[in-house]
Each structure stands twice: as C-alpha cells, then as structure tokens.
Design a protein around this motif. Structure first.
Motif, PDB file in Angstrom:
ATOM      1  N   GLN A  64       0.688  -1.099   0.091  1.00 48.97           N
ATOM      2  CA  GLN A  64       0.033  -0.042   0.143  1.00 48.97           C
ATOM      3  C   GLN A  64       0.978   1.161   0.036  1.00 48.97           C
ATOM      4  OE1 GLN A  64      -3.170  -0.543  -0.679  1.00 48.97           O
ATOM      5  NE2 GLN A  64      -2.379  -2.554  -0.591  1.00 48.97           N
ATOM      6  N   VAL A  71     -21.482 -11.031  -6.370  1.00 49.32           N
ATOM      7  CA  VAL A  71     -20.748 -10.845  -5.168  1.00 49.32           C
ATOM      8  C   VAL A  71     -20.052 -11.982  -4.546  1.00 49.32           C
ATOM      9  CG1 VAL A  71     -20.536  -9.456  -3.099  1.00 49.32           C
ATOM     10  CG2 VAL A  71     -21.558  -8.702  -4.815  1.00 49.32           C
ATOM     11  N   TYR A  74     -13.665   3.988   7.209  1.00 50.04           N
ATOM     12  CA  TYR A  74     -12.844   3.596   6.185  1.00 50.04           C
ATOM     13  C   TYR A  74     -13.249   2.645   5.333  1.00 50.04           C
ATOM     14  CZ  TYR A  74      -8.295   1.874   4.554  1.00 50.04           C
ATOM     15  OH  TYR A  74      -7.481   1.303   3.701  1.00 50.04           O
TER      16      TYR A  74
END
Ligand code: HEC
Ligand code: HEC
Length: 206
Positions: free
Chosen positions: A73, A138, A165
């Motif tokens: 990340q 999904v 978040y």
C-alpha cells in the motif's frame, strides 16, 4: 503606497532557495536516521495512533496488518495506484527504504476491537460476508479474508476496521480511484451501497 518587489527579484529568490535547501537537507536526513517507531510517533501517530490503532474513523487502523500488505500500500501511494492527498504527500517525504521498517512496526502492534452501532445492519453484513450475493455475483468475503476477518499474507485483515474507512475503500475500488487490485475492483463494482454499509458494520465487530 509602498509596493513589495516581485518574488522573482533577487533577495526573495535567495531566501526561498535557502529555505527549500534547508528543508531538503533537514527533512529526509532526519527521517532517514530515525527508526520506524520514531517516524511512527512523529509523522504518523496524529492520524493512525502511536500503536496503529487510529481513533478517527476515516483513518485506517494499521495495527496487526500483514507487513507485505502494508508495504504494497505504501508503494501504491508512492506510485499513484492509490490516491489520497494526505498520504501521498507524507509518503513523498519518506525514504522508500523506510517502508519495510514501518510495515514491520505496525504489523507487530496489537489491534483494538471496533464497535458495532447497528446490530441489525451487522446481521445483514454477516450473511453477505459468509455467502456473498449470487444474484449480483458478489463473492463471499470470507473466502479470501477468512470468516474471522483476520486475513493472511495474501488477503488483508479487515477485523475491527472503522466503518467509514471500509466504506470509502469499497467506493474507491468501485470508482477506480483505488486501482491496486482487479479482484477488489470487481467486488466494489458489484456491491450496492446498502450492501457495502452492512458489510462495513459487520466488519467493525469482527
Ligand atoms: C494526516 C493524516 C495521516 C497521516 C499523518 C498519515 N496517514 Fe496514513 N492514511 C491516512 C488516511 C486518511 C488513509 C486512507 C486513505 C484512503 O482513503 O485511501 C491512510 C492510509 C494509510 C495506509 C493504508 C492502510 C490500508 O489498510 O490499506 C497505510 C499503510 C498508511 N496510511 C501508513 C501511514 C504511515 C506509515 C504514516 C506515517 C509515515 C502515515 N500513514 C501518516 C491518513 C494519514
Ligand atoms: C478473491 C479474493 C477476495 C474476495 C472474495 C474479497 N476480497 Fe477484499 N481484498 C482482497 C485483496 C487481495 C485485497 C488487497 C487488495 C489491494 O492490494 O488493494 C482486498 C482488500 C480489501 C479491502 C481493503 C482493506 C484495507 O485495509 O484497505 C476491503 C475493505 C475489502 N477487501 C473488503 C472485502 C469485502 C467486503 C468482500 C466481500 C464482499 C471482499 N473484500 C471480498 C481479496 C478479496
């Protein structure tokens, strides 16, 4: 009336150059010399907490997350595959050699639990997390992130993460703002906003 000389005139230029040179000299050098804990305390703690357990819902908890994931990340912010004005600016001020040290530091911190505010919504999230939605394609989140949300080296830990978040990440995958993983982009695109809310509520309580 007294008028200031233009910025391009010599004295200003000299001052500006002096300031930026001092910054360029001081900032990376002091960060480079510091250990990960020191960087975490001085640069990251205001948003992520000293031990990586942020109290602000928009800022992710980093404690206990896989080190490889955290490193990926940080690189993604540096390379622009993931965009966030604050994080991108901070990452630009770091030496990329420090990414691994920071990832190890946060990975070894103890994560704190999250808080479920709406148990009914969380119950809807549980069903989706375990079974997905076959109508819209999904997939079951548990298939990758594990039923307890602890994740592993390939799939990040979600357990106890802040609702706000998680919701923003699902929206960012959907819109392409976060282009770090084609699988999660597909997941994001297939989720409705109500499903994403239910999942975020459930994940907070894992
Ligand atoms: C001013 C607030 C702020 C500061 C300071 C800050 N961050 Fe962040 N950080 C954020 C926000 C907000 C996000 C979520 C960005 C997004 O929505 O994609 C984030 C995301 C992250 C992520 C991604 C987490 C995940 O689960 O994918 C990592 C890793 C990270 N920050 C590490 C750091 C490190 C290391 C530092 C210090 C060198 C730092 N951050 C300093 C606000 C901050
Ligand atoms: C096929 C495997 C797979 C499935 C199924 C999956 N994920 Fe993921 N997920 C990943 C991977 C891999 C990442 C890390 C991607 C990256 O680097 O951005 C991720 C990242 C995430 C993140 C970002 C975590 C962070 O800290 O920023 C969230 C939130 C998330 N997944 C939620 C879900 C939800 C909710 C579901 C179910 C609807 C789901 N995922 C299904 C593989 C999967």
């Amino acid at each position: 009336m007294h008028r200031l000389p233009p910025v391009s005139s010599m004295p200003y230029r000299r001052i500006l150059t002096g300031v930026s040179m001092a910054l360029a000299f001081l900032l990376p050098a002091s960060l480079h010399a510091a250990d990960a804990r020191e960087i975490a305390r001085t640069v990251c703690a205001a948003c992520h907490g000293v031990d990586g357990n942020s109290s602000e819902p928009a800022n992710p908890k980093l404690a206990g997350m896989d080190q490889e994931y955290l490193m990926r990340q940080l690189k993604a912010f540096a390379e622009g595959k993931r965009r966030d004005d604050t994080m991108s600016a901070i990452i630009a001020s770091l030496d990329s050699g420090d990414f691994a040290k920071l990832a190890t530091y946060y990975g070894s911190q103890k994560p704190t639990p999250g808080t479920v505010r709406d148990p009914q919504l969380a119950a809807k999230g549980l069903a989706l997390f375990e079974d997905g939605n076959t109508d819209s394609g999904v997939p079951a989140c548990a298939g990758c992130h594990q039923s307890d949300g602890q994740g592993n080296a390939r799939f990040p830990r979600l357990a106890g993460q802040h609702q706000a978040y998680v919701l923003k990440q699902l929206a960012d995958y959907k819109s392409g703002r976060r282009a770090t993983d084609p699988l999660m982009t597909t997941v994001g695109k297939r989720l409705s906003i109500d499903e994403a809310r239910a999942l975020a509520e459930y994940i907070a309580g894992l």
